[in-house]
Design a protein around this motif. Structure first.
Motif, mmCIF file in Angstrom:
data_model
loop_
_atom_site.group_PDB
_atom_site.id
_atom_site.type_symbol
_atom_site.label_atom_id
_atom_site.label_comp_id
_atom_site.label_asym_id
_atom_site.label_seq_id
_atom_site.Cartn_x
_atom_site.Cartn_y
_atom_site.Cartn_z
ATOM 1 N N SER A 140 0.826 -1.211 0.000
ATOM 2 C CA SER A 140 0.000 0.000 0.000
ATOM 3 C C SER A 140 0.861 1.262 0.000
ATOM 4 N N GLU A 141 2.016 1.234 0.679
ATOM 5 C CA GLU A 141 2.909 2.395 0.677
ATOM 6 C C GLU A 141 3.533 2.613 -0.698
ATOM 7 N N TRP A 142 3.915 1.518 -1.347
ATOM 8 C CA TRP A 142 4.472 1.615 -2.701
ATOM 9 C C TRP A 142 3.438 2.227 -3.646
ATOM 10 N N VAL A 143 2.212 1.747 -3.559
ATOM 11 C CA VAL A 143 1.139 2.269 -4.408
ATOM 12 C C VAL A 143 0.887 3.743 -4.097
ATOM 13 N N ARG A 144 0.859 4.100 -2.819
ATOM 14 C CA ARG A 144 0.630 5.497 -2.442
ATOM 15 C C ARG A 144 1.712 6.406 -3.011
ATOM 16 N N ALA A 145 2.946 5.971 -2.924
ATOM 17 C CA ALA A 145 4.050 6.785 -3.434
ATOM 18 C C ALA A 145 3.931 6.989 -4.933
ATOM 19 N N MET A 146 3.687 5.904 -5.677
ATOM 20 C CA MET A 146 3.605 6.020 -7.135
ATOM 21 C C MET A 146 2.368 6.805 -7.560
ATOM 22 N N GLU A 147 1.266 6.604 -6.861
ATOM 23 C CA GLU A 147 0.034 7.322 -7.206
ATOM 24 C C GLU A 147 0.219 8.824 -7.007
ATOM 25 N N THR A 148 0.880 9.206 -5.924
ATOM 26 C CA THR A 148 1.115 10.627 -5.658
ATOM 27 C C THR A 148 2.074 11.211 -6.687
ATOM 28 N N CYS A 149 3.109 10.449 -7.054
ATOM 29 C CA CYS A 149 4.024 10.902 -8.115
ATOM 30 C C CYS A 149 3.251 11.207 -9.392
ATOM 31 N N HIS A 150 2.397 10.303 -9.789
ATOM 32 C CA HIS A 150 1.626 10.485 -11.018
ATOM 33 C C HIS A 150 0.689 11.684 -10.909
ATOM 34 N N GLU A 151 0.111 11.879 -9.738
ATOM 35 C CA GLU A 151 -0.829 12.986 -9.549
ATOM 36 C C GLU A 151 -0.166 14.348 -9.720
ATOM 37 N N VAL A 152 1.135 14.448 -9.382
ATOM 38 C CA VAL A 152 1.836 15.730 -9.518
ATOM 39 C C VAL A 152 2.584 15.828 -10.847
ATOM 40 N N GLY A 153 2.363 14.851 -11.734
ATOM 41 C CA GLY A 153 2.962 14.924 -13.066
ATOM 42 C C GLY A 153 4.320 14.302 -13.203
ATOM 43 N N LEU A 154 4.741 13.496 -12.213
ATOM 44 C CA LEU A 154 6.007 12.777 -12.307
ATOM 45 C C LEU A 154 5.713 11.360 -12.792
ATOM 46 N N LEU A 155 5.806 11.165 -14.099
ATOM 47 C CA LEU A 155 5.491 9.878 -14.697
ATOM 48 C C LEU A 155 6.723 8.986 -14.671
ATOM 49 N N GLY A 156 6.576 7.749 -15.109
ATOM 50 C CA GLY A 156 7.738 6.877 -15.103
ATOM 51 C C GLY A 156 7.414 5.460 -15.500
ATOM 52 N N SER A 157 8.068 4.521 -14.837
ATOM 53 C CA SER A 157 7.969 3.119 -15.206
ATOM 54 C C SER A 157 7.559 2.283 -13.996
ATOM 55 N N ALA A 158 7.303 1.009 -14.257
ATOM 56 C CA ALA A 158 7.082 0.034 -13.188
ATOM 57 C C ALA A 158 7.764 -1.257 -13.605
ATOM 58 N N ASN A 159 8.001 -2.136 -12.637
ATOM 59 C CA ASN A 159 8.649 -3.400 -12.991
ATOM 60 C C ASN A 159 8.173 -4.524 -12.091
ATOM 61 N N ILE A 160 8.650 -5.709 -12.406
ATOM 62 C CA ILE A 160 8.492 -6.870 -11.541
ATOM 63 C C ILE A 160 9.818 -7.599 -11.545
ATOM 64 N N VAL A 161 10.212 -8.130 -10.395
ATOM 65 C CA VAL A 161 11.412 -8.962 -10.308
ATOM 66 C C VAL A 161 10.961 -10.304 -9.733
ATOM 67 N N PHE A 162 11.153 -11.368 -10.497
ATOM 68 C CA PHE A 162 10.701 -12.681 -10.051
ATOM 69 C C PHE A 162 11.844 -13.689 -10.180
ATOM 70 N N GLY A 163 11.622 -14.855 -9.634
ATOM 71 C CA GLY A 163 12.664 -15.876 -9.643
ATOM 72 C C GLY A 163 13.181 -16.153 -8.249
ATOM 73 N N SER A 164 12.271 -16.154 -7.265
ATOM 74 C CA SER A 164 12.630 -16.515 -5.899
ATOM 75 C C SER A 164 11.563 -17.469 -5.370
ATOM 76 N N GLU A 165 10.952 -17.126 -4.262
ATOM 77 C CA GLU A 165 9.962 -18.011 -3.651
ATOM 78 C C GLU A 165 8.535 -17.615 -3.986
ATOM 79 N N GLU A 166 8.356 -16.681 -4.904
ATOM 80 C CA GLU A 166 7.002 -16.256 -5.263
ATOM 81 C C GLU A 166 6.253 -17.379 -5.988
ATOM 82 N N THR A 167 4.938 -17.350 -5.878
ATOM 83 C CA THR A 167 4.100 -18.285 -6.622
ATOM 84 C C THR A 167 3.650 -17.626 -7.918
ATOM 85 N N LYS A 168 3.111 -18.412 -8.805
ATOM 86 C CA LYS A 168 2.568 -17.859 -10.044
ATOM 87 C C LYS A 168 1.395 -16.922 -9.740
#
Length: 369
Positions: free
Chosen positions: A205-233
């Protein structure tokens, strides 16, 4: 390009999902998971390539050039997978001065980069004025330099340092010259995996809040995913759903980059991801993230062979030529000449772009409309 020559069986559930996606309809989380678990890898690849064609012709692929500047390696977050950070107070880490950062950017400009990627650890001992001064100093010398900086975790750290609302912090950074932000520090956006990766890191929720606020003030950008550990599909798909829902609200993600974990520490379990699985996940990213225009593949992390295949599997961009990389072991391209040769040898016309995904004048004097 047409799918007519590629057989999709309407009686097979996974193929039904691919037919739905190829017709322009949004697929659900459950359908994305079905693709991950049961779909033919080559069929996913073909549909993803078909959808990529709507963004950029299959004969082209884009790239950019930026200088990574890791301004400090002191950090109090302690991600289990990270070997870059130094503990605060051990006296072994560093903090770059404004002059040292300018020297790095002088070299970057000589090499043809016109963009700066500023990132570091979360270091509460650095005053907010340091961040503002660095951005202002670079902008004063290079007014046209695009500065992308500060992961959501760093931004939340700055909110804590200043005691100001996050929106006010971002507006001050933007006024100083910050142009865009990376959606880094996401890894896997589920609370279970965040407890495994780094219990002290920002929550979902903190990650989402930070990115949402960035977008709201016009600071656009990218997102990613890093996988290959203990995560499930299921968790991979959950991560994509968090990003897609946020993008529905803000439209602030210009691109999405799937990476895989690299073995850096003995504290973190890394699962080797087969090439076909990485390409399948990349294809699912193209199919599921119907509201994010560009899908990048990181040649720096995954290597040239996988990078070329990824451009035939849904990706339309190789991320960048990276000048200096300290956090990850780099398999990437060090010069623009290398990048253009790499793309040409892969069968693509190289198109240089900036961090806002606007095509720029390339070394051959060509520019796309």
């Amino acid at each position: 390009m047409s799918l007519s020559s590629f057989s999709l069986d309407p009686n097979f559930p996974a193929d039904q999902v691919l037919l739905k996606a190829s017709s322009g309809k949004r697929i659900t989380k459950e359908e994305a998971l079905l693709l991950y678990e049961e779909a033919d890898f080559l069929k996913v690849q073909m549909v993803a390539r078909f959808l990529r064609e709507k963004v950029r012709p299959h004969t082209e692929a884009s790239y950019t050039m930026f200088r990574v500047v890791n301004y400090t390696n002191y950090c109090n977050v302690g991600c289990n997978f990270c070997s870059f950070m130094d503990e605060i107070g051990n006296g072994k880490g560093y903090v770059l001065t404004k002059e040292e950062i300018l020297q790095k950017m002088d070299y970057a400009m000589e090499e043809g980069a016109d963009q700066m990627f500023l990132q570091g650890g979360v270091y509460p001992n650095l005053p907010f004025s340091y961040y503002l001064d660095v951005i202002k100093t670079v902008k004063a010398k290079y007014p046209k330099m695009h500065i992308r900086a500060f992961s959501p975790v760093e931004i939340i750290g700055l909110e804590s340092i200043t005691g100001k609302p996050l929106r006010d912090v971002l507006l001050e950074l933007k006024e100083a010259g910050l142009d865009s932000v990376p959606g880094a520090g996401a890894e896997i956006l589920t609370e279970r995996m965040r407890q495994i990766i780094s219990p002290k890191k920002a929550s979902v929720s903190e990650w989402v809040r930070a990115m949402e606020t960035c977008h709201e003030v016009g600071l656009l950008g990218s997102a990613n995913i890093v996988f290959g550990s203990e995560e499930t599909k299921e968790e991979v798909v959950e991560h994509l759903d968090v990003v897609r829902n946020l993008q529905d609200r803000t439209g602030g993600f210009l691109s999405f980059i799937p990476w895989t974990f690299q073995p850096q520490t003995k504290r973190f379990k890394v699962r080797p991801v087969p090439t076909h699985e990485y390409l399948k996940v990349l294809g699912i990213c193209r199919i599921f993230l119907d509201n994010i225009k560009h899908i990048e593949t990181s040649v720096m992390v995954l290597g040239k062979g996988v990078g070329q295949l990824a451009l035939y599997s849904g990706a339309d961009d190789i991320s960048s030529v990276v000048i200096e990389e300290n956090v990850l072991r780099s398999f990437g391209l060090k010069t623009e000449k290398e990048a253009r040769k790499f793309l040409s040898e892969g069968g693509f016309r190289p198109v240089r772009r900036n961090l806002h995904y606007e095509d720029a004048l390339d070394p051959e004097g060509m520019v796309r409309n």
